[in-house]
Write a protein that holds these residues in place. Structure first.
Motif, short mmCIF file in Angstrom:
data_model
loop_
_atom_site.label_atom_id
_atom_site.label_comp_id
_atom_site.label_asym_id
_atom_site.label_seq_id
_atom_site.Cartn_x
_atom_site.Cartn_y
_atom_site.Cartn_z
N ASP A 191 0.85 -1.19 0.00
CA ASP A 191 0.00 0.00 0.00
C ASP A 191 0.89 1.25 0.00
N ILE A 192 0.69 2.12 -0.96
CA ILE A 192 1.36 3.42 -0.97
C ILE A 192 0.36 4.42 -0.41
N VAL A 193 0.64 4.93 0.79
CA VAL A 193 -0.34 5.73 1.52
C VAL A 193 0.05 7.20 1.42
N LEU A 194 -0.74 7.95 0.67
CA LEU A 194 -0.50 9.38 0.48
C LEU A 194 -0.95 10.17 1.70
N ASP A 195 -0.22 11.21 2.02
CA ASP A 195 -0.56 12.00 3.20
C ASP A 195 -1.82 12.83 2.97
N ARG A 234 -11.22 18.38 2.76
CA ARG A 234 -10.65 18.31 1.41
C ARG A 234 -9.74 17.09 1.29
N ARG A 235 -9.80 16.44 0.14
CA ARG A 235 -8.98 15.24 -0.10
C ARG A 235 -7.81 15.65 -0.98
N GLN A 236 -6.72 16.02 -0.32
CA GLN A 236 -5.56 16.54 -1.05
C GLN A 236 -4.28 15.99 -0.44
N SER A 237 -3.31 15.76 -1.31
CA SER A 237 -2.01 15.31 -0.86
C SER A 237 -0.98 16.36 -1.21
N SER A 238 0.17 16.31 -0.54
CA SER A 238 1.20 17.32 -0.74
C SER A 238 1.94 17.09 -2.05
N ASP A 275 -0.30 -5.71 5.39
CA ASP A 275 0.37 -5.41 4.13
C ASP A 275 1.73 -4.76 4.34
N ASN A 276 2.55 -4.77 3.28
CA ASN A 276 3.67 -3.85 3.21
C ASN A 276 3.11 -2.47 2.89
N SER A 277 3.80 -1.43 3.32
CA SER A 277 3.28 -0.10 3.04
C SER A 277 4.40 0.92 2.94
N VAL A 278 4.12 1.97 2.18
CA VAL A 278 4.99 3.14 2.08
C VAL A 278 4.17 4.31 2.60
N LEU A 279 4.63 4.93 3.68
CA LEU A 279 3.91 6.03 4.31
C LEU A 279 4.61 7.34 3.96
N LEU A 280 3.92 8.20 3.21
CA LEU A 280 4.52 9.44 2.73
C LEU A 280 4.03 10.63 3.55
N GLY A 281 4.89 11.64 3.70
CA GLY A 281 4.52 12.85 4.41
C GLY A 281 5.05 12.85 5.83
N SER A 282 4.67 13.87 6.60
CA SER A 282 5.07 13.96 7.99
C SER A 282 4.03 13.28 8.88
N SER A 283 4.36 13.13 10.16
CA SER A 283 3.41 12.49 11.07
C SER A 283 2.20 13.38 11.33
N ARG A 284 2.26 14.67 10.96
CA ARG A 284 1.09 15.54 11.08
C ARG A 284 0.10 15.29 9.94
N LEU A 287 -0.91 10.43 9.81
CA LEU A 287 -0.86 10.00 11.20
C LEU A 287 -0.61 8.51 11.37
N TRP A 288 -0.61 7.76 10.26
CA TRP A 288 -0.30 6.33 10.34
C TRP A 288 1.17 6.09 10.66
N GLN A 289 1.97 7.14 10.65
CA GLN A 289 3.37 7.00 11.06
C GLN A 289 3.53 6.93 12.57
N THR A 290 2.56 7.47 13.30
CA THR A 290 2.74 7.64 14.74
C THR A 290 2.90 6.33 15.52
N PRO A 291 2.29 5.19 15.13
CA PRO A 291 2.53 3.96 15.91
C PRO A 291 3.98 3.51 15.89
N PHE A 292 4.76 3.99 14.92
CA PHE A 292 6.15 3.55 14.80
C PHE A 292 7.14 4.50 15.49
N GLU A 293 6.66 5.63 15.97
CA GLU A 293 7.56 6.62 16.55
C GLU A 293 8.33 6.11 17.77
N PRO A 294 7.77 5.25 18.63
CA PRO A 294 8.57 4.75 19.76
C PRO A 294 9.84 4.01 19.35
N LYS A 295 9.88 3.50 18.13
CA LYS A 295 11.06 2.79 17.66
C LYS A 295 12.09 3.71 17.01
#
Length: 416
Positions: A191-195, A234-238, A275-284, A287-295
């Motif tokens: 999954d390529i997850v757009l911010d 709005r549904r927009q990506s950077s 799934d495998n995934s690519v998470l693009l953008g900042s954690s703001r 927000l799907w990046q935030t579960p990985f921040e403790p690591k």
């Protein structure tokens, strides 16, 4: 009216609802689709003549049965969006429909009526790219970025699969292939997850920080003013994410395997576990990046005065890496984090950067054999000779996007 005729009319109305729900104006938003199907079923199955806001909030949006609709406008916000999408559908894709479906204001029970005149459909228009109010220039810019992103995404998806095999099939780039094989694998979807740039902008403007739980269950929409909802929904990506996506389809072999393009607002915990995934953008903005921040030790902080993001190493005394000097000579930074997914069954790649130029440089870095091989030398070896899980921060020169001009500042294994 005969019973047979009544059944035929009901069937026509149900088929109309299915066509609208499957259209590009509605099916991109799970919440709008659920709202439409629920209220339509209440009319078609239960012959409901009136549907109240509190019922919809409880049944569709998971609010308590007796919640306060005065302080929680989630139903009104989504109903307004759905009315607009229905107008767009019947003006374009559904221009030849003989029946019209409308949701009147003040009542959420849809009304079906015959179209007075069937007209030829006009050229299709993209939803949600209407210009924002002149009072907020940033919203206007976001709308343009959304339009550019939509056009470029269609183009790259058409061309991507024909070009994407070049790097992965190149025997002269074994380390690049090794890295990307952790993300694109024949036996697992990616999954390529757009911010969600609109949510990122909302937090920047309001100094409010959302949690993933708030974002996932949409509870952050409670109490949002109508003016703010115009931003948030709005549904927009950077541009940075769209730019990286373009290069990703060129270089990484995404078209060779089961790869799905997803928007952060539509992503789920189940996907992140399986799934495998690519998470693009900042954690703001993603927000799907935030579960990985403790690591991870790297954090991307927002400088409101200069409207830029910059990296901070929380494992090294919160050392910050901020740009300095004239704008044309500033250094840029991008970060990569390769980690196990939430289920431990696959991998997640998190990409961040100070802006579009840095993200572009990062994409070139990850396609360059000497650069990726140099990064690998900084990391501990694995028993199975796979590319190790890691986090890295790379500095790039202001005017140069050449991989040879990039410098690895941090390269280390994640925690736990």
């Amino acid at each position: 009216m005969s019973q047979g005729h009544s059944v035929k009319v009901a069937d026509e109305r149900r088929l109309l609802v299915e066509r609208v729900a499957a259209s590009r104006y509605v099916n991109r938003s799970a919440r709008l689709r659920d709202l439409l199907v629920y209220v339509a079923d209440r009319v078609l199955d239960d012959q409901a003549g009136e549907i109240h806001e509190q019922e919809v909030g409880h049944k569709v949006f998971g609010r308590p049965a007796n919640y306060d609709t005065g302080s929680d406008n989630i139903v009104r916000v989504h109903a307004s969006m759905l009315r607009k999408r229905l107008e767009q559908y019947f003006a374009a894709e559904g221009a030849t429909e003989t029946l019209i479906l409308e949701i009147p204001k003040g009542n959420y029970a849809p009304v079906f009526r015959e179209r007075d005149e069937v007209v030829l459909p006009p050229l299709p228009v993209l939803p949600e790219v209407e210009p924002a109010p002149r009072t907020d220039r940033r919203l206007w810019i976001l709308s343009l970025v959304a339009l550019l992103f939509a056009c470029s995404t269609v183009y790259l998806l058409v061309r991507g699969s024909s070009r994407s095999g070049a790097v992965t099939a190149d025997a002269s780039r074994p380390t690049v292939r090794l890295f990307w094989s952790q993300i694109f694998a024949p036996a697992r979807p990616t999954d390529i997850v757009l911010d969600d740039a609109a949510v990122g902008l909302y937090q920047e403007l309001t100094d409010r920080t959302l949690t993933l739980s708030d974002y996932f269950d949409r509870s952050y929409l409670r109490g949002i003013a109508d003016a703010d909802s115009a931003i948030v929904l709005r549904r927009q990506s950077s541009y940075a994410s769209a730019s990286f996506l373009w290069k990703l389809f060129q270089m990484a072999g995404a078209g060779q395997h089961h790869t799905v393009l997803r928007f952060a607002r539509d992503y789920t915990f189940r996907d992140l576990k399986a799934d495998n995934s690519v998470l693009l953008g900042s954690s703001r903005s993603n927000l799907w990046q935030t579960p990985f921040e403790p690591k991870l030790g790297l954090r991307w902080m927002y400088d409101k005065a200069n409207s830029i993001y910059y990296p901070v190493d929380s494992w090294n005394g919160n050392q910050s890496y901020q740009n300095s000097g004239p704008s044309d000579g500033r250094e840029g930074y991008f970060s990569i984090a390769l980690l196990p997914n939430l289920g431990g069954t696959g991998n997640v790649l998190i990409i961040g950067g100070t802006g579009g130029s840095a993200i572009n440089a990062g994409a070139d870095f990850l396609a360059d054999e000497p650069s990726v091989a140099g990064l690998l030398k900084h990391l501990p070896a694995t028993k199975d000779n796979s590319f190790p899980h890691c986090e890295a921060l790379i500095k790039v020169k202001g005017r140069s996007a050449l991989p040879k001009d990039a410098t690895v500042v941090i390269a280390r294994a994640p925690r736990g």
